[in-house]
Design an enzyme around this catalytic site. Structure first.
Site, PDB file in Angstrom:
ATOM      1  N   ASP A 316       2.764  -0.764  -0.328  1.00 33.94           N
ATOM      2  CA  ASP A 316       3.514   0.452   0.043  1.00 33.94           C
ATOM      3  C   ASP A 316       5.028   0.253  -0.070  1.00 33.94           C
ATOM      4  OD1 ASP A 316       1.093   1.638   0.492  1.00 33.94           O
ATOM      5  OD2 ASP A 316       1.108   1.263   2.647  1.00 33.94           O
ATOM      6  N   LYS A 343      -1.979   6.449  -5.145  1.00 33.97           N
ATOM      7  CA  LYS A 343      -1.356   6.760  -3.845  1.00 33.97           C
ATOM      8  C   LYS A 343      -1.019   8.254  -3.781  1.00 33.97           C
ATOM      9  CE  LYS A 343      -1.716   2.466  -2.711  1.00 33.97           C
ATOM     10  NZ  LYS A 343      -2.740   2.069  -1.738  1.00 33.97           N
ATOM     11  N   ARG A 347       2.555   6.261  -8.157  1.00 34.40           N
ATOM     12  CA  ARG A 347       3.859   5.700  -7.757  1.00 34.40           C
ATOM     13  C   ARG A 347       4.532   4.901  -8.870  1.00 34.40           C
ATOM     14  NH1 ARG A 347       2.602   4.303  -1.355  1.00 34.40           N
ATOM     15  NH2 ARG A 347       2.889   6.444  -0.628  1.00 34.40           N
ATOM     16  N   ARG A 389       7.072   7.951   0.712  1.00 39.21           N
ATOM     17  CA  ARG A 389       7.748   6.675   0.380  1.00 39.21           C
ATOM     18  C   ARG A 389       8.731   6.861  -0.785  1.00 39.21           C
ATOM     19  NH1 ARG A 389       5.830   3.874   4.362  1.00 39.21           N
ATOM     20  NH2 ARG A 389       3.621   4.010   4.811  1.00 39.21           N
TER      21      ARG A 389
HETATM   22  O1  SPQ Z   1      -2.988   6.887   4.231  1.00 43.38           O
HETATM   23  P1  SPQ Z   1      -2.387   6.776   2.864  1.00 43.38           P
HETATM   24  O2  SPQ Z   1      -1.908   8.100   2.403  1.00 43.38           O
HETATM   25  O3  SPQ Z   1      -3.323   6.143   1.879  1.00 43.38           O
HETATM   26  O4  SPQ Z   1      -1.113   5.824   3.024  1.00 43.38           O
HETATM   27  C1  SPQ Z   1      -0.482   4.772   2.280  1.00 43.38           C
HETATM   28  C2  SPQ Z   1       1.074   4.913   2.534  1.00 43.38           C
HETATM   29  O5  SPQ Z   1       1.897   4.739   1.654  1.00 43.38           O
HETATM   30  O6  SPQ Z   1       1.393   5.156   3.696  1.00 43.38           O
HETATM   31  C3  SPQ Z   1      -0.807   4.758   0.791  1.00 43.38           C
HETATM   32  F1  SPQ Z   1      -0.454   5.785   0.146  1.00 43.38           F
HETATM   33  O7  SPQ Z   1      -0.811   3.495   2.854  1.00 43.38           O
HETATM   34  C4  SPQ Z   1      -2.128   2.904   2.782  1.00 43.38           C
HETATM   35  C5  SPQ Z   1      -2.033   1.593   2.006  1.00 43.38           C
HETATM   36  O8  SPQ Z   1      -1.525   1.783   0.719  1.00 43.38           O
HETATM   37  C6  SPQ Z   1      -2.582   2.634   4.197  1.00 43.38           C
HETATM   38  C7  SPQ Z   1      -3.689   1.652   4.287  1.00 43.38           C
HETATM   39  C8  SPQ Z   1      -4.436   1.510   5.561  1.00 43.38           C
HETATM   40  O9  SPQ Z   1      -3.944   1.916   6.631  1.00 43.38           O
HETATM   41  O10 SPQ Z   1      -5.547   0.932   5.512  1.00 43.38           O
HETATM   42  C9  SPQ Z   1      -4.030   0.816   3.238  1.00 43.38           C
HETATM   43  C10 SPQ Z   1      -3.389   0.910   1.908  1.00 43.38           C
HETATM   44  O11 SPQ Z   1      -4.210   1.662   1.031  1.00 43.38           O
HETATM   45  P2  SPQ Z   1      -5.433   1.017   0.220  1.00 43.38           P
HETATM   46  O12 SPQ Z   1      -5.839   2.096  -0.756  1.00 43.38           O
HETATM   47  O13 SPQ Z   1      -4.851  -0.159  -0.461  1.00 43.38           O
HETATM   48  O14 SPQ Z   1      -6.496   0.670   1.126  1.00 43.38           O
END
Ligand code: SPQ
Length: 430
Positions: A316, A343, A347, A389
């Site tokens: 992120d 995302k 991104r 972000r």
């Molecule tokens: O909730 P969301 O929209 O997926 O949020 C993001 C962010 O930038 O805030 C990604 F867009 O964070 C995710 C992160 O990228 C939050 C997260 C979690 O709380 O488990 C895990 C990550 O995503 P992923 O797809 O790698 O599991």
């Protein structure tokens, strides 16, 4: 759509700031508080739009949840007390709510429809639909269940061992939550270590989980007890201020009570590798998670190569790392970050488009980007593309431009950091 003029200023950033609570941990505290029996009190909760969607979803299932400022009180009555929601659940912009909630819903004998905003509707859900179908949940949705709107009829599931094909904490967490509601042992093996807040949170509520390398194994039907969770500051929010202090001349900031769980601290490793003058002090534990105070000042940075196991630990933070790289000496290359395409926006494309518009020489690749250093930023009107972000990265970039920068769609920042502009104003000095 809100357009925000980010005025050119010749200020630096000084002082101490405590950023809002961690988004990932806030979601999980609400989920486990709603599955547990007894009272859960969450302090320093991230009262941002995404986490409020998680609260709304459990309220729709009959869980009494009270929110006062950044304190949340949940009167949990256990899994058996959850009720089938009367309405479709609207999950806004939140990927975390969607994928983790689907894990919970898979184990409940309800029929539920979920939908979200335009961005969430374009994000892939097959990554969580596949394992939950393997466990026995009935799920369908747009393009055979790849995208929202989705509907699910959960119930009695079979435990599985899931080898996750994607580096995703949300997929791991969704399967583990389904496993918690399934008789027997469910396990997930990851391709690379991702954030482990679900595992920490389960333990805080009296549950157990076994970790063996990249495999996590959970026993079903554990009884959880309500507890008190104090949420650490979100390192992903702090990252924007760490970067701003490192690249705006004359800056020196202390970010206090920041979560420093090793699965999230890639930004500290990147800043140190780039040569930033920083230190992490007062390391302690809050709510079962490590926290510390981070001091950082303006530094001469060096371009670096970023790839491999660090990527899930900075996923992120890559938009703001791209901006850092534009101010470093030499070239920075980011690889193995294809997950960025899934995302709130793609991104890779969003970072390349916005930084190019601001005058940075940057090229997107299939799995990352190549950024030239020592770039002079110019004024422009740039869009956040509705991605919080990207919006915050543009706001930090504007501190380097002598000409005005206008940010379109600035309201999306409230998803993870509603007080971002107030906090920025607080630390900017002439
Ligand atoms: O909730 P969301 O929209 O997926 O949020 C993001 C962010 O930038 O805030 C990604 F867009 O964070 C995710 C992160 O990228 C939050 C997260 C979690 O709380 O488990 C895990 C990550 O995503 P992923 O797809 O790698 O599991």
């Amino acid at each position: 759509m809100t357009e925000k003029m980010l005025n050119p200023i010749s200020s630096s950033l000084k002082g101490t700031l405590s950023v809002p609570g961690d988004k990932s941990i806030s979601h999980r505290a609400v989920i486990f508080g709603s599955l547990a029996k007894g009272t859960t009190t969450i302090t320093h909760f991230l009262n941002g739009e995404d986490c409020l969607r998680t609260i709304d979803a459990f309220r729709e299932m009959g869980v009494p949840i009270e929110v006062k400022g950044d304190t949340v009180k949940i009167e949990g009555n256990g899994v058996d007390a959850l009720q089938e929601p009367l309405h479709p659940l609207y999950l806004g912009n939140s990927g975390t709510t969607t994928r983790l909630l689907l894990g919970v819903l898979a184990g409940l004998p309800f029929h539920v429809t979920i939908h979200g905003d335009d961005s969430l509707t374009k994000r892939p859900m097959d990554r969580i639909v596949h394992p939950l179908r393997q466990m026995g949940a009935y799920m369908d949705g747009r393009e055979k269940g790849k995208y929202l709107p989705l509907s699910i009829r959960g119930g009695k599931l079979n435990p599985i061992h899931y080898q996750s094909p994607v580096k995703s904490a949300q997929v791991k967490s969704g399967v583990l939550l389904a496993g918690l509601l399934t008789e027997g042992k469910t396990s997930v093996t990851e391709l690379a270590a991702t954030r482990d807040h679900t595992e920490h949170m389960l333990t805080a509520f009296g549950g157990t989980i076994k970790k063996d390398g990249l495999t996590s194994t959970i026993n079903g039907n554990q009884s959880l007890t309500g507890t008190q969770i104090d949420v650490p500051g979100d390192i992903s929010s702090a990252a924007f201020f760490l970067a701003a202090a490192a690249i705006v001349k004359g800056s020196k900031l202390v970010l206090s009570d920041v979560g420093i769980n090793p699965t999230r601290t890639g930004i500290i490793d990147v800043l140190q590798k780039m040569g930033a003058t920083m230190k992490v002090v007062q390391q302690r534990e809050i709510g079962g998670e490590p926290v510390g105070d981070i001091t950082i000042e303006y530094s001469t940075l060096q371009g670096i190569e970023i790839d491999g196991e660090i990527i899930p630990r900075i996923i992120d933070e890559i938009p703001i790392i791209a901006l850092l790289a534009s101010q470093a000496k030499g070239k920075t290359v980011i690889r193995d970050a294809e997950e960025l395409k899934f995302k709130e926006t793609d991104r890779i494309e969003a970072v390349v488009n916005t930084l190019s518009a601001l005058g940075v020489s940057i090229q997107g690749t299939e799995d990352g980007m190549v950024i030239s250093g020592e770039q002079t930023l110019k004024g422009a009107t740039v869009d956040s593309y509705g991605d919080h972000r990207i919006g915050m990265m543009i706001a930090v970039a504007s501190l380097l431009s002598k000409e005005p920068v206008t940010l379109k769609n600035s309201e999306c920042i409230a998803v993870s950091y509603p007080s971002f502009f107030d906090d920025l104003d607080r630390v900017l000095v002439d």
